[in-house]
Design a protein around this motif. Structure first.
Motif, PDB file in Angstrom:
ATOM      1  N   ASN A  38      80.036  -3.240 -54.495  1.00  9.80           N
ATOM      2  CA  ASN A  38      80.430  -4.270 -54.002  1.00  9.80           C
ATOM      3  C   ASN A  38      81.637  -4.434 -53.197  1.00  9.80           C
ATOM      4  O   ASN A  38      81.985  -5.271 -52.382  1.00  9.80           O
ATOM      5  CB  ASN A  38      81.043  -5.274 -55.333  1.00  9.80           C
ATOM      6  CG  ASN A  38      79.607  -5.536 -56.244  1.00  9.80           C
ATOM      7  OD1 ASN A  38      78.596  -5.527 -55.551  1.00  9.80           O
ATOM      8  ND2 ASN A  38      79.950  -5.798 -57.564  1.00  9.80           N
ATOM      9  N   GLU A  66      80.623  -1.514 -58.848  1.00 12.61           N
ATOM     10  CA  GLU A  66      81.946  -1.856 -58.123  1.00 12.61           C
ATOM     11  C   GLU A  66      82.122  -1.518 -56.887  1.00 12.61           C
ATOM     12  O   GLU A  66      82.742  -2.001 -56.247  1.00 12.61           O
ATOM     13  CB  GLU A  66      82.848  -1.564 -59.234  1.00 12.61           C
ATOM     14  CG  GLU A  66      83.128  -2.477 -60.613  1.00 12.61           C
ATOM     15  CD  GLU A  66      84.319  -1.865 -61.266  1.00 12.61           C
ATOM     16  OE1 GLU A  66      85.166  -1.488 -60.793  1.00 12.61           O
ATOM     17  OE2 GLU A  66      84.067  -2.116 -62.584  1.00 12.61           O
ATOM     18  N   GLN A  67      81.650  -0.332 -56.802  1.00 17.55           N
ATOM     19  CA  GLN A  67      81.941   0.597 -55.375  1.00 17.55           C
ATOM     20  C   GLN A  67      81.249   0.000 -54.334  1.00 17.55           C
ATOM     21  O   GLN A  67      81.741  -0.097 -53.055  1.00 17.55           O
ATOM     22  CB  GLN A  67      81.939   2.071 -55.275  1.00 17.55           C
ATOM     23  CG  GLN A  67      82.923   2.780 -56.296  1.00 17.55           C
ATOM     24  CD  GLN A  67      82.495   4.150 -56.494  1.00 17.55           C
ATOM     25  OE1 GLN A  67      81.552   4.721 -56.008  1.00 17.55           O
ATOM     26  NE2 GLN A  67      83.631   4.964 -56.948  1.00 17.55           N
ATOM     27  N   ASP A  73      78.417   0.917 -63.914  1.00 14.35           N
ATOM     28  CA  ASP A  73      79.310  -0.076 -63.610  1.00 14.35           C
ATOM     29  C   ASP A  73      80.168   0.285 -62.616  1.00 14.35           C
ATOM     30  O   ASP A  73      80.744  -0.589 -61.537  1.00 14.35           O
ATOM     31  CB  ASP A  73      80.285  -0.398 -65.057  1.00 14.35           C
ATOM     32  CG  ASP A  73      79.529  -1.027 -66.073  1.00 14.35           C
ATOM     33  OD1 ASP A  73      78.496  -1.532 -65.689  1.00 14.35           O
ATOM     34  OD2 ASP A  73      79.915  -1.202 -67.114  1.00 14.35           O
TER      35      ASP A  73
END
Length: 132
Positions: free
Chosen positions: A128, A125-126, A121
């Motif tokens: 994105n 996120e990184q 996860d």
């Protein structure tokens, strides 16, 4: 010929005058040195009198030196004593597996509400954030 005598007489008079001025300067220097020498002798006599009569400060200094000497002897005795070697032992690897690192002193983490976050996860996120 009389003019030649006058010239040599004037020259000898000028030489005598110059020598008398130099003698006067040398006598002033000798007088100054004599006065300084007398002043220095007086100071030496005063210091000799002070050395012969120890003051309270000298007694305090002597007491402090004695105490310091005693402390140095005590420290030397402590350093020269034989101290037993500390016991060294080999630390063996533990069989337990440690899965997570706990940061005890991290002020940003609230240890009461710990959440387990999946690494995939975080990676997503990184990615994105970088692509934005």
């Amino acid at each position: 010929m009389s003019s030649l005598l006058m010239t040599s007489g004037d020259a000898s008079l000028a030489t005598v005058h110059q020598l008398s001025q130099q003698l006067h300067i040398v006598s002033e220097i000798a007088e100054s040195l004599t006065l300084r020498l007398l002043s220095l002798e007086q100071r030496i006599q005063q210091l000799e009198v002070q050395v012969d009569q120890p003051s309270v400060n000298d007694e305090e200094s002597q007491h402090l030196l004695t105490e310091s000497s005693d402390r140095l002897r005590h420290l030397h005795g402590l350093l020269s004593e034989e101290h037993p070697e500390p016991e060294l032992r080999l630390v063996e690897a533990s069989e337990e597996q440690v899965d997570e690192t706990v940061y005890v002193d991290d002020p940003q983490m609230d240890h009461g509400d710990e959440q387990i976050v999946d690494d995939s996860d975080l990676d997503q996120e990184q990615i994105n954030l970088l692509s934005a």
